[in-house]
Design a protein around this motif. Structure first.
Motif, mmCIF file in Angstrom:
data_model
loop_
_atom_site.group_PDB
_atom_site.id
_atom_site.type_symbol
_atom_site.label_atom_id
_atom_site.label_comp_id
_atom_site.label_asym_id
_atom_site.label_seq_id
_atom_site.Cartn_x
_atom_site.Cartn_y
_atom_site.Cartn_z
ATOM 1 N N ARG A 54 0.829 -1.208 0.000
ATOM 2 C CA ARG A 54 0.000 0.000 0.000
ATOM 3 C C ARG A 54 0.863 1.258 0.000
ATOM 4 N NH1 ARG A 54 -5.652 0.851 1.312
ATOM 5 N NH2 ARG A 54 -6.009 3.067 0.928
ATOM 6 N N GLU A 98 -5.576 6.766 -1.623
ATOM 7 C CA GLU A 98 -4.637 5.647 -1.535
ATOM 8 C C GLU A 98 -3.616 5.832 -0.409
ATOM 9 O OE1 GLU A 98 -1.044 3.392 -3.994
ATOM 10 O OE2 GLU A 98 -2.102 5.078 -4.928
ATOM 11 N N LEU A 124 -8.261 -0.681 -1.852
ATOM 12 C CA LEU A 124 -7.865 -0.297 -3.203
ATOM 13 C C LEU A 124 -8.984 -0.584 -4.196
ATOM 14 C CD1 LEU A 124 -4.131 -1.493 -3.280
ATOM 15 C CD2 LEU A 124 -5.036 0.805 -2.851
#
Length: 399
Positions: free
Chosen positions: A16, A267, A274
């Motif tokens: 991430r 994000e 996501l």
């Protein structure tokens, strides 16, 4: 935490918002799955009294290491901030005194506690790098310098640009990556987290740790939050959203962002999945108003740093102020001597940072006086009590 939850956290940690992992993602994955307790750190130079959402990216990644039971350190660059990181700078930074640096850092722990745990089980640590860097003698600094070449330093983009532009490069700027690199040696860490723009400095620490202690170090670089022009959000560049910003101010700043920044912020600065973020991206291409998605973003971020109730209050205030075109109940007042030219008034009320910016805002019809657009830069304000407005959310009253 069961095995499945642990694996989900590890996957999130490795992917991430991650830009790159050195030497490899696979090596870090094996370390995380081995059960060994790692020591990771994030360094921040206190060049301003405020942490911002750009910092929160690294802090949130550090929090994942903490949740997995690893030792985490928030390193405050109480020495390196006095030198000034030359990264991405086309001119040398203004050097700060240690007093200025420590004053800037006074509330960093409180601000960072919105993300990291400093009490209870496995608390995060705060360290200051002047504790070891200020003690190095000249011989030790020369030894550190011997691990690097001038060619390595000059390969950095900002130095190449300065040479091309015939701008000076000061010798002390070469010492910054040495100092940051020595932090890894002094703390004997297993890894470091930082923005992708810090890659050179973090890899310098990896080299030093390997050469001085024979130890491998993982470098995890994160994607950067940038504005619509591709410029990094930072303390020195301005335009950032501080973690200690009031909820309504934080909400309003997010709503004033360019639409192109919505998805990167989701994000990097939130916990939305996501898949969900990709769905929002598709929705906006299919006609959903980006403003509605941005309101979700603003609510999400304010909730993270101030709680759900504060986020709901900030949303209600935003709707009242901007969607119903109401002025705020409280407008900052400025004591000016009238008559005064509109350009000077914009600068004096801090609605513009300079006369040239004031002229640009007037030409773009971004300034209103008592609700009416002002475009004439020769206009003179002669009456007290008028309200100047920049864009949708910045007001100033003259008294």
């Amino acid at each position: 935490m069961n095995h499945e939850q642990e694996q989900e956290l590890i996957e999130k940690l490795l992917t991430r918002g991650v830009h790159a992992i050195y030497p490899t993602e696979e090596m870090l994955r094996k370390q995380l799955e081995s059960g060994k307790r790692l020591r990771f750190y994030l360094g921040i130079d206190p060049t301003s009294p405020h942490l911002h959402i750009g910092h929160a990216i690294g802090l949130r990644k550090l929090r994942l290491f903490q949740e997995l039971g690893h030792e985490v350190i928030l390193l405050l660059g109480s020495f390196t901030a006095m030198i000034g990181d030359p990264t991405d700078k086309l001119a040398a930074r203004t050097q700060l005194t240690q007093k200025q640096v420590l004053e800037n850092a006074a509330t960093y722990k409180k601000q960072a506690s919105k993300i990291l745990r400093f009490t209870g089980k496995n608390p995060a640590k705060i360290m200051f790098n002047h504790k070891w860097l200020a003690r190095l003698d000249f011989a030790e600094v020369i030894d550190l310098a011997s691990h690097f070449t001038v060619q390595q330093m000059l390969e950095r983009d900002m130095f190449e640009k300065r040479i091309t532009d015939e701008k000076p490069i000061y010798l002390h700027e070469f010492f910054y990556p040495l100092m940051q690199g020595y932090d890894s040696v002094a703390m004997d860490v297993d890894g470091e987290i930082g923005g992708s723009d810090q890659m050179f400095n973090m890899l310098a620490g990896r080299d030093l740790l390997k050469e001085m202690k024979g130890k491998e170090k993982v470098v995890l670089t994160m994607k950067l939050l940038t504005n619509a022009e591709g410029e990094k959000m930072s303390k020195s560049a301005g335009g950032f959203i501080a973690l200690d910003e009031e909820p309504q101010e934080m909400y309003g700043k997010i709503m004033s962002m360019d639409d192109s920044m919505i998805i990167p912020y989701f994000e990097l600065a939130t916990d939305r999945s996501l898949e969900e973020i990709e769905g929002m991206k598709v929705q906006m291409t299919q006609g959903v108003n980006p403003r509605d998605v941005k309101m979700q973003l603003a609510g999400e971020i304010v909730t993270i740093f101030h709680g759900k109730e504060a986020a709901e209050g900030a949303e209600e205030a935003f709707k009242n102020l901007f969607q119903q075109h109401e002025q705020p109940d409280v407008i900052e007042e400025f004591s000016l001597t009238l008559p005064m030219n509109i350009i000077d008034a914009l600068v004096e009320t801090r609605l513009a940072t300079s006369r040239s910016e004031a002229k640009r805002l007037l030409s773009q019809q971004a300034i209103k006086m008592d609700g009416t657009v002002v475009g004439d830069e020769t206009m003179t304000i002669e009456t007290y009590g008028v309200v100047l407005q920049r864009g949708k959310r910045q007001f100033a009253k003259l008294k």
